[in-house]
Design a protein around this motif. Structure first.
Motif, short mmCIF file in Angstrom:
data_model
loop_
_atom_site.label_atom_id
_atom_site.label_comp_id
_atom_site.label_asym_id
_atom_site.label_seq_id
_atom_site.Cartn_x
_atom_site.Cartn_y
_atom_site.Cartn_z
N CYS A 241 42.12 -2.65 -12.26
CA CYS A 241 41.32 -2.09 -13.35
C CYS A 241 42.18 -1.13 -14.16
O CYS A 241 42.91 -0.31 -13.60
N LEU A 242 42.10 -1.21 -15.48
CA LEU A 242 42.78 -0.27 -16.36
C LEU A 242 41.90 0.96 -16.57
O LEU A 242 40.71 0.84 -16.84
N GLU A 243 42.49 2.14 -16.42
CA GLU A 243 41.79 3.40 -16.68
C GLU A 243 42.16 3.84 -18.09
O GLU A 243 43.17 4.51 -18.31
N VAL A 244 41.36 3.44 -19.06
CA VAL A 244 41.67 3.68 -20.47
C VAL A 244 41.03 5.00 -20.91
O VAL A 244 39.82 5.20 -20.74
N CYS A 245 41.84 5.88 -21.49
CA CYS A 245 41.40 7.22 -21.89
C CYS A 245 41.61 7.36 -23.40
O CYS A 245 42.68 7.80 -23.84
N PRO A 246 40.62 6.99 -24.21
CA PRO A 246 40.83 6.82 -25.66
C PRO A 246 41.41 8.02 -26.39
O PRO A 246 42.38 7.88 -27.15
N THR A 247 40.86 9.21 -26.19
CA THR A 247 41.32 10.36 -26.97
C THR A 247 42.75 10.74 -26.65
O THR A 247 43.49 11.23 -27.51
N THR A 248 43.18 10.48 -25.42
CA THR A 248 44.54 10.83 -25.01
C THR A 248 45.58 10.25 -25.96
O THR A 248 46.55 10.92 -26.31
N TYR A 249 45.40 9.01 -26.36
CA TYR A 249 46.45 8.33 -27.12
C TYR A 249 46.61 8.90 -28.52
O TYR A 249 47.68 8.78 -29.13
N LEU A 250 45.57 9.55 -29.02
CA LEU A 250 45.69 10.27 -30.29
C LEU A 250 46.36 11.63 -30.08
O LEU A 250 47.15 12.08 -30.91
N ALA A 282 39.46 16.17 -20.13
CA ALA A 282 38.26 16.44 -20.94
C ALA A 282 38.30 17.83 -21.57
O ALA A 282 37.86 18.01 -22.71
N GLY A 283 38.81 18.81 -20.85
CA GLY A 283 38.87 20.16 -21.39
C GLY A 283 39.93 20.29 -22.46
O GLY A 283 39.72 20.86 -23.53
N LEU A 284 41.09 19.73 -22.18
CA LEU A 284 42.21 19.78 -23.12
C LEU A 284 41.86 19.09 -24.44
O LEU A 284 42.31 19.48 -25.51
N HIS A 285 41.02 18.06 -24.36
CA HIS A 285 40.61 17.32 -25.56
C HIS A 285 39.32 17.87 -26.17
O HIS A 285 38.99 17.53 -27.30
N ASN A 286 38.61 18.69 -25.39
CA ASN A 286 37.29 19.16 -25.81
C ASN A 286 36.37 17.97 -26.11
O ASN A 286 35.57 18.00 -27.05
N VAL A 287 36.50 16.91 -25.32
CA VAL A 287 35.71 15.70 -25.48
C VAL A 287 35.20 15.27 -24.10
O VAL A 287 35.98 15.09 -23.17
N ARG A 288 33.90 15.10 -23.98
CA ARG A 288 33.30 14.68 -22.72
C ARG A 288 33.09 13.17 -22.70
O ARG A 288 33.12 12.52 -23.75
N LEU A 289 32.86 12.62 -21.51
CA LEU A 289 32.82 11.17 -21.34
C LEU A 289 31.81 10.48 -22.27
O LEU A 289 32.15 9.46 -22.89
#
Length: 347
Positions: A241-250, A282-289
């Motif tokens: 399974c790929l663990e894709v973390c969308p905001t990270t890549y930006l 999530a904290g570093l991005h200020n974006v929750r799931l």
């Protein structure tokens, strides 16, 4: 109410900016003076970086204050936020225990202290008023010595009450010069019955197919569908399974636009490769799931059917989820049972 599983969240990047800033002003005079006003700190902490290595430097800011004494403070607030604001039923926290030990100690003394850190994280994560199933993934580190990384694998084997897997973190480009070493460490972990995931194929500098056979999940892995789609049949065959973390890549400069992930999802679904949508930091991005879900839907990266498939995949690939079904199915069964009991009583 929907309940979710989060498979890729770093302990260091999970502290939301407001909690971290308040801690500085209560307990760390130097950092409080560096960031006297909250808006300035939030802008510094959450703004995009140019590279993954530059982005990872932010982790050192948090790691320096996540000690044996302060971890309960941070973890309680993490669990509270995950339960109240994210509807999480399951959470895997990953981190490098060595980096939470006092840096004035010798290497051997710090290795001995790692077990204490794992116990503190495990105990602190079990908060009765916020019932989330939690487990830990211990991260080997691409910049730590072999002896430390092997000790992390051994600790994962010895602390299975709290630990569900091992990982490799620290910047994927730095694995290249020690690739055989990390292949051996993952092979060793599998020989001990330890589950495995790894930060691979996140950036174009971190593509190591030699490690794939030893992983049960792939941390990020977006470069496989983007640049190496010929590997997807093997990934599907291994049920990885790929663990894709969308905001990270930006935030890391890996992608310019989240819409670029549409090709990742489309190719993975076509090849039968599961994806779990995660937050990473999530904290570093200020974006929750839930906002990651909403962003992908709003940008037409995925549809609702694909979102539901990813949510189901997260529970299916969770290393320590103790049930055969996801929470929605369990609740549906309970409601049907209660309805049947009511009808029987009424009759």
């Amino acid at each position: 109410m929907s309940l979710y599983a989060e498979l890729h969240r770093h302990l260091g990047g999970s502290v939301v900016p407001r909690v971290l800033w308040r801690y500085f002003h209560r307990s760390d005079r130097d950092l409080a003076q560096r960031f006297p006003e909250y808006p300035e700190f939030e802008e510094f902490y959450t703004r995009p970086r140019n590279t993954l290595d530059e982005y990872l430097e932010l982790h050192t800011l948090v790691e320096s204050v996540q000690t044996a004494q302060t971890l309960p403070y941070f973890i309680y607030r993490l669990i509270r936020g995950a339960y109240i604001f994210e509807n999480l039923a399951y959470l895997e926290l990953r981190y490098t225990p060595y980096l939470r030990t006092p840096d004035h100690l010798s290497q051997s003394e710090r290795i001995e202290k790692m077990a204490e850190i794992v116990d503190i994280v495990g105990i602190s994560s079990r908060v009765p008023e916020y019932p989330i199933v939690t487990s830990q993934i211990l991260c080997m580190h691409s910049r730590l010595p072999y002896e430390v990384n092997r000790a992390i694998v051994d600790l994962a084997s010895q602390a299975k009450e709290y630990v569900c897997a091992v990982d490799i973190a620290g910047g994927d480009a730095h694995v290249a010069e020690r690739l055989d070493e990390f292949v051996g460490l993952f092979e060793y972990a599998r020989s001990l019955g330890i589950k495995t995931t790894g930060h691979l194929f996140e950036t174009s500098s971190g593509c190591y197919p030699q490690l794939l056979p030893y992983l049960m999940r792939i941390g990020h892995g977006i470069q496989i569908p983007l640049k190496y789609p010929e590997l997807l049949p093997e990934v599907a065959q291994r049920n990885q399974c790929l663990e894709v973390c969308p905001t990270t890549y930006l935030k890391t400069g890996t992608l310019e636009d989240m819409r670029q992930l549409k090709l990742v999802f489309d190719r993975c679904f076509d090849a039968g490769v599961d994806i779990a949508i995660c937050t990473d930091n999530a904290g570093l991005h200020n974006v929750r799931l839930p906002f990651e879900y909403e962003n992908l839907l709003t940008l037409d990266v995925i549809g609702f059917d694909q979102l539901q498939a990813c949510q189901e995949a997260a529970f299916r690939h969770a290393f320590a989820w103790p049930y055969a079904q996801r929470p929605a199915s369990i609740l549906t069964g309970l409601l049907q049972t209660e309805s049947g009991d009511t009808l029987a009583i009424g009759g």
